[in-house]
Design an enzyme around this catalytic site. Structure first.
Site, short mmCIF file in Angstrom:
data_model
loop_
_atom_site.label_atom_id
_atom_site.label_comp_id
_atom_site.label_asym_id
_atom_site.label_seq_id
_atom_site.Cartn_x
_atom_site.Cartn_y
_atom_site.Cartn_z
N HIS A 159 0.87 -1.17 0.00
CA HIS A 159 0.00 0.00 0.00
C HIS A 159 0.92 1.23 0.00
O HIS A 159 0.91 2.04 0.91
CB HIS A 159 -0.95 -0.03 1.20
CG HIS A 159 -2.21 0.76 1.00
ND1 HIS A 159 -3.47 0.22 1.10
CD2 HIS A 159 -2.41 2.07 0.71
CE1 HIS A 159 -4.38 1.16 0.89
NE2 HIS A 159 -3.76 2.29 0.65
N ASN A 333 -11.52 -0.93 -5.59
CA ASN A 333 -11.72 0.23 -4.70
C ASN A 333 -12.63 1.19 -5.44
O ASN A 333 -12.29 1.65 -6.54
CB ASN A 333 -10.39 0.92 -4.42
CG ASN A 333 -9.46 0.07 -3.57
OD1 ASN A 333 -9.80 -1.05 -3.19
ND2 ASN A 333 -8.29 0.60 -3.26
C1 BG6 Z 1 -7.53 5.30 -1.75
C2 BG6 Z 1 -6.37 4.73 -0.98
O1 BG6 Z 1 -7.02 5.90 -2.90
O2 BG6 Z 1 -8.30 6.28 -1.18
C3 BG6 Z 1 -6.39 5.03 0.50
O3 BG6 Z 1 -6.18 3.35 -1.20
C4 BG6 Z 1 -6.77 6.48 0.69
O4 BG6 Z 1 -5.14 4.73 1.06
C5 BG6 Z 1 -8.17 6.73 0.15
O5 BG6 Z 1 -6.69 6.85 2.03
C6 BG6 Z 1 -8.56 8.20 0.19
O6 BG6 Z 1 -7.73 8.92 -0.67
P1 BG6 Z 1 -7.19 10.39 -0.39
O7 BG6 Z 1 -6.41 10.76 -1.60
O8 BG6 Z 1 -8.39 11.23 -0.21
O9 BG6 Z 1 -6.33 10.34 0.83
#
Ligand code: BG6
Length: 489
Positions: A159, A333
């Protein structure tokens, strides 16, 4: 997101090709229609897996303890100007020491599944070579605690916290040495942890860490590579995935399941006609062609290669075979709609419609509200790649959470977001889309990468001064969904 960059741009740029080609399969009608009453409780299958997700650098802290090596995110967060609130993950949620309390929070939520990530530099401080047993011991303790509380662990191997040593020595993912080192690390973890971890995700969101970290310089390691080099780095990443799948199968216990967790470029038919649905299938394949498509098909699409032209990655047939190693599941995701797709008479047969400025979004401007995305993305992915097992590996939202005078956090916008997305997820499952579980992002507020601690995605509020954890109203909402295995009353 800050003025520096918006995920709107990402949405535009995530697809590598404006060209569409024939998708692999024809459009099919869903198995079953949803209930007529949209307010009736909508049940999930009895073995549906409810969970939460976190990642190592965002919560662990303890960056200098027990022999952990540095990661590219330590370096990046300590570089002035990179993190909006000038913080780092040095301390974060102190989960390294408070993991028992955090497992207790999950138990209180009633979730029986937990997706966490392993920090590669805790286990191999130099990326390769001598492992650090004390680093691995943390994950042994965590696993034992989870299992003692009846929570099944799902480990993500990457990650984004690449060992800095690999970045320094070989340029990180710019070299196949990193792909091979990743496979060695994956095999080592498989040997030692698959007595208790039965499901492993290789990479989290290759689409994000490559584009943001190697393409646009927004995330660690902060590089802005020209297209040809970026495409080669992409290739090295998917090669790392394939090699890791093979290493896990070779060195893990029999029956260990493995797959990627990807931020699929989400396509949604502009409205539901068979033509638009078909167009969205083709677009799904093409707009994911540099990563998910090659991982699932073992080949780059013609559209991708044509579009990349002289900047296409160099690869061998043997590498494609490795990249296409069969997965047991695919993690998606899903946060927001990225592409609304309409059928078109012109080549390539589909077009991406522009977003009106008034399109609603959550507190982060990139996080557009499109509950139907969690219906369409898995449905289209299952169709295009004939998938049998999908997990929603992340879904959730940040909110401007405020602690009220009564000590409570009334995050009604998060509840609005979740209840609408979960309705659509239930619709997908009821129609036979093979989504087997859902991991909400995220258990508790954490270090949100370039936002620092400004953005809060947790079901549990964290006071980062005192480390006090307070469940928000959304935690009660989620507990209710999990307990009843249904959405709606
Ligand atoms: C995803 C990631 O992109 O979204 C996470 O896998 C992340 O680690 C989450 O915390 C929220 O994204 P951001 O850019 O708003 O911190």
């Amino acid at each position: 997101m800050s003025g520096k960059f918006s995920r709107r741009q990402f949405a535009k740029l995530a697809g590598f090709s404006a060209l569409g080609l024939a998708a692999t399969s024809a459009n099919a009608a869903p198995k079953q229609k949803t209930a007529a009453d949209p307010h009736a409780p909508a049940r999930f299958p009895k073995d549906f897996r409810w969970g939460t997700a976190t990642s190592a650098y965002q919560i662990e802290g303890a960056v200098n303890e027990d022999g952990r090596g540095r990661s590219i995110w330590d370096t990046f967060a300590h570089t002035p100007g990179k993190i909006e609130d000038k913080t780092t993950g040095d301390r974060a949620n102190e989960h390294y020491h408070r993991y028992k309390e955090d497992v207790g929070l999950m138990r209180d939520l009633g979730v029986k599944h937990y997706r966490f990530s392993i920090a590669w530099p805790r286990v191999f401080p130099e990326g390769t070579g001598k492992p650090n047993p004390k680093g691995l011991d943390f994950y042994n303790r965590l696993l034992d605690e989870l299992l003692a509380k009846g929570i099944e662990p799902y480990a993500t191997l990457y990650h984004w916290d690449l060992p800095q040593a690999l970045q320094d020595r070989v340029g990180g993912w710019q070299s196949t040495d990193t792909s091979k080192a990743f496979a060695d690390y994956a095999g080592y973890i498989a040997e030692r942890l698959t007595d208790r971890v039965k499901n492993i995700f290789t990479l989290n969101e290759a689409g994000r860490f490559l584009n943001f970290g190697y393409g646009w310089g927004i995330d660690a390691p902060g590089l802005k590579l020209p297209n040809a080099e970026l495409n080669q780095a992409r290739h090295n990443v998917v090669l790392g995935h394939g090699l890791a799948v093979q290493a896990i199968r070779a060195r893990g216990r029999a029956g260990t399941k493995v797959g990627p967790a990807e931020n699929i470029a989400t396509c949604v038919p502009a409205f539901d006609t068979p033509e638009n649905v078909r167009a969205a299938e083709i677009a799904t394949r093409e707009l994911n062609s540099g990563l998910l498509s090659v991982m699932l098909e073992g080949k780059y699409t013609d559209g991708f290669l044509e579009y990349a032209g002289k900047d296409a990655p160099k690869f061998t047939a043997e590498e494609l075979k490795i990249i296409g190693s069969p997965n047991d599941f695919v993690g998606l995701n899903i946060y927001a709609p990225q592409f609304y797709i309409a059928a078109s008479d012109k080549k390539p047969g589909w077009s991406v419609l522009p977003f009106p400025a008034s399109f609603p979004h959550m507190s982060a401007d990139w996080l557009r509200i499109g509950p139907e995305t969690i219906y369409w993305a898995p449905r289209l992915a299952a169709k295009v790649w004939n998938l049998k097992t999908i997990y929603i590996t992340e879904n959730g939202t940040s909110s401007e959470d405020k602690v009220h005078a009564d000590g409570k956090i009334y995050d009604l916008d998060r509840i609005m977001y979740l209840r609408n997305y979960l309705r659509q997820l239930q619709r997908a499952v009821a129609e036979g889309v093979p989504v087997r579980g859902y991991f909400l992002w995220t258990l508790m507020d954490n270090f949100e990468w370039i936002y620092g601690y400004e953005k809060r995605f947790g079901l549990v509020h964290v006071d980062f001064e005192t480390q006090r954890r307070t469940p928000k109203l959304s935690a009660s909402f989620y507990r209710d969904v999990v307990t009843r295995n249904a959405i709606g009353a």
